[in-house]
Design a protein around this motif. Structure first.
Motif, PDB file in Angstrom:
ATOM      1  N   THR A  46      15.801  56.740  58.623  1.00 42.21           N
ATOM      2  CA  THR A  46      14.906  55.864  57.877  1.00 42.21           C
ATOM      3  C   THR A  46      13.971  55.145  58.836  1.00 42.21           C
ATOM      4  O   THR A  46      14.406  54.575  59.839  1.00 42.21           O
ATOM      5  CB  THR A  46      15.699  54.833  57.060  1.00 42.21           C
ATOM      6  OG1 THR A  46      16.547  55.534  56.133  1.00 42.21           O
ATOM      7  CG2 THR A  46      14.776  53.911  56.287  1.00 42.21           C
ATOM      8  N   GLY A 104       8.770  44.585  56.298  1.00 37.44           N
ATOM      9  CA  GLY A 104      10.009  44.899  55.608  1.00 37.44           C
ATOM     10  C   GLY A 104      10.037  46.243  54.928  1.00 37.44           C
ATOM     11  O   GLY A 104      11.039  46.606  54.305  1.00 37.44           O
ATOM     12  N   ALA A 111      10.170  50.362  54.281  1.00 30.32           N
ATOM     13  CA  ALA A 111      11.012  51.425  54.826  1.00 30.32           C
ATOM     14  C   ALA A 111      10.802  52.697  54.018  1.00 30.32           C
ATOM     15  O   ALA A 111      10.475  52.648  52.822  1.00 30.32           O
ATOM     16  CB  ALA A 111      12.491  51.025  54.790  1.00 30.32           C
ATOM     17  N   ARG A 142      11.409  52.074  59.506  1.00 37.46           N
ATOM     18  CA  ARG A 142      11.243  50.715  59.015  1.00 37.46           C
ATOM     19  C   ARG A 142      10.229  49.957  59.873  1.00 37.46           C
ATOM     20  O   ARG A 142       9.963  50.333  61.021  1.00 37.46           O
ATOM     21  CB  ARG A 142      12.568  49.939  59.057  1.00 37.46           C
ATOM     22  CG  ARG A 142      13.678  50.526  58.219  1.00 37.46           C
ATOM     23  CD  ARG A 142      14.952  49.696  58.303  1.00 37.46           C
ATOM     24  NE  ARG A 142      16.040  50.331  57.584  1.00 37.46           N
ATOM     25  CZ  ARG A 142      16.247  50.207  56.285  1.00 37.46           C
ATOM     26  NH1 ARG A 142      15.442  49.412  55.560  1.00 37.46           N
ATOM     27  NH2 ARG A 142      17.246  50.824  55.683  1.00 37.46           N
ATOM     28  N   SER A 143       9.708  48.863  59.305  1.00 40.60           N
ATOM     29  CA  SER A 143       8.865  47.946  60.065  1.00 40.60           C
ATOM     30  C   SER A 143       9.208  46.516  59.691  1.00 40.60           C
ATOM     31  O   SER A 143       9.364  46.194  58.508  1.00 40.60           O
ATOM     32  CB  SER A 143       7.391  48.211  59.809  1.00 40.60           C
ATOM     33  OG  SER A 143       6.592  47.284  60.521  1.00 40.60           O
ATOM     34  N   GLU A 144       9.273  45.662  60.702  1.00 47.21           N
ATOM     35  CA  GLU A 144       9.568  44.252  60.453  1.00 47.21           C
ATOM     36  C   GLU A 144       8.309  43.486  60.051  1.00 47.21           C
ATOM     37  O   GLU A 144       8.332  42.652  59.152  1.00 47.21           O
ATOM     38  CB  GLU A 144      10.196  43.618  61.699  1.00 47.21           C
ATOM     39  CG  GLU A 144      10.625  42.178  61.497  1.00 47.21           C
ATOM     40  CD  GLU A 144      11.331  41.586  62.707  1.00 47.21           C
ATOM     41  OE1 GLU A 144      11.604  40.373  62.691  1.00 47.21           O
ATOM     42  OE2 GLU A 144      11.600  42.349  63.665  1.00 47.21           O
ATOM     43  N   LEU A 175       3.276  50.890  56.491  1.00 49.69           N
ATOM     44  CA  LEU A 175       4.430  50.061  56.158  1.00 49.69           C
ATOM     45  C   LEU A 175       4.026  48.595  56.149  1.00 49.69           C
ATOM     46  O   LEU A 175       3.438  48.104  57.114  1.00 49.69           O
ATOM     47  CB  LEU A 175       5.558  50.269  57.171  1.00 49.69           C
ATOM     48  CG  LEU A 175       6.182  51.668  57.234  1.00 49.69           C
ATOM     49  CD1 LEU A 175       7.082  51.792  58.461  1.00 49.69           C
ATOM     50  CD2 LEU A 175       6.974  51.958  55.971  1.00 49.69           C
TER      51      LEU A 175
END
Length: 300
Positions: free
Chosen positions: A230, A187, A189, A232-234, A184
């Motif tokens: 879902t 941002g 997902a 996700r990664s920041e 990832l």
């Protein structure tokens, strides 16, 4: 949605320092032995070893399982008693089927030692269905380019085994199995496929969350069956998704031996002590003695 709605079980690792690099093991554990067919889950590294050094895992035996080696960085030379001699590199998969018995070694290739080996990857073991526990041993190498990759904005997911997101890997499976490497970007997902009986997520590096719940690195999160969520990664992450069909019969683990029968493991112990396992061509002179107290066991 609460944490309990998402997560069935959280398994923290046991960490072993092997001199120069660490191994983080989440399966088998006291809380849980298996997720689908996965009965062993190790993260190796990340580590950068000194020039001239490397890993040297001497010949050792396995029964009634299949090992799966997958690297993010580095390279490992694999030899086994069916005659395989292969170097695995990032993105490819080595599947070694022990069946009734196999011996293998894992060592850093010469070119890696010269520059100072990198080591970062995941090694897993899969329990075999009872019908396949005593099949002939074998080995399969699937190149990175032969594994399907799903790409979208901020995500690149490689299907290592089974079918995910509508794509199927060519890697042999014995029980229904899912296994994927999810990279990832910041941002990024991706939805988590909900069809397998049992599934788990593992953050190898970076930061990740599932439906807003933060996932800690080096921790195996067993998801609730049927959950649609879902990932996700920041800031960016490397996450493994694993699982598959639930095994109705318990699997026992002792050292490098896995079986549905305790007496089969006892037989394997005696066979290794007596030298009845086959040799590894090209690596016949060393071996790992059977331990008095192994680090890898199932509970109870």
């Amino acid at each position: 949605m609460t944490r309990d709605d998402l997560i069935l079980q959280t398994i923290t690792p046991t960490t072993h320092d092997l001199g120069g690099f660490k191994v983080h093991r989440t399966l088998p554990s006291r809380p849980r032995t298996m997720v689908g067919p996965f009965i062993f889950f190790d993260q190796m590294g990340p580590a950068d070893l000194p020039k001239g050094s490397g890993i040297d895992v001497r010949p050792h035996p396995h029964i009634n399982l299949a090992t799966v080696t997958y690297l993010f960085r580095g390279a490992i030379g694999h030899r086994d008693s069916v005659g395989s001699d292969v170097v695995i590199e990032p993105g490819a998969v080595n599947l070694m089927t022990a069946g009734r018995g196999i011996v293998h070694s894992e060592r850093s290739p010469g070119q890696e030692r010269e520059k100072g080996p990198a080591l970062f990857g995941i090694q897993t073991w899969l329990g075999l269905p009872e019908r396949d526990e005593e099949i002939d041993p074998g080995f399969e190498h699937v190149a990175a380019g032969d594994l399907p990759v799903i790409e979208d904005t901020g995500v690149r997911a490689r299907v290592i085994m089974g079918e995910l997101w509508g794509r199927r890997a060519p890697t042999t499976i014995y029980a229904e199995t899912i296994y994927a490497d999810i990279a990832l970007a910041a941002g990024g997902a991706i939805p988590i496929d909900s069809r397998a009986d049992e599934r788990a997520l593992y953050v190898a590096e970076g930061d990740a969350s599932i439906d807003g719940m933060t996932l800690d690195p080096l921790t195996l999160y067993v998801l609730r069956p049927g959950l649609i969520a879902t990932l996700r990664s920041e800031h960016g992450a490397r996450v493994m998704l694993c699982g598959g069909e639930a095994f109705a019969q318990v699997r026992h683990v002792w050292w490098n031996f896995v079986s549905s029968r305790r007496d089969r493991i006892e037989q394997a112990k005696q066979d290794w002590k007596a030298g009845r396992f086959p040799k590894v061509p090209g690596d016949e002179h060393e071996f790992i003695p059977i331990p008095e107290i192994p680090k890898t066991v199932s509970y109870p």
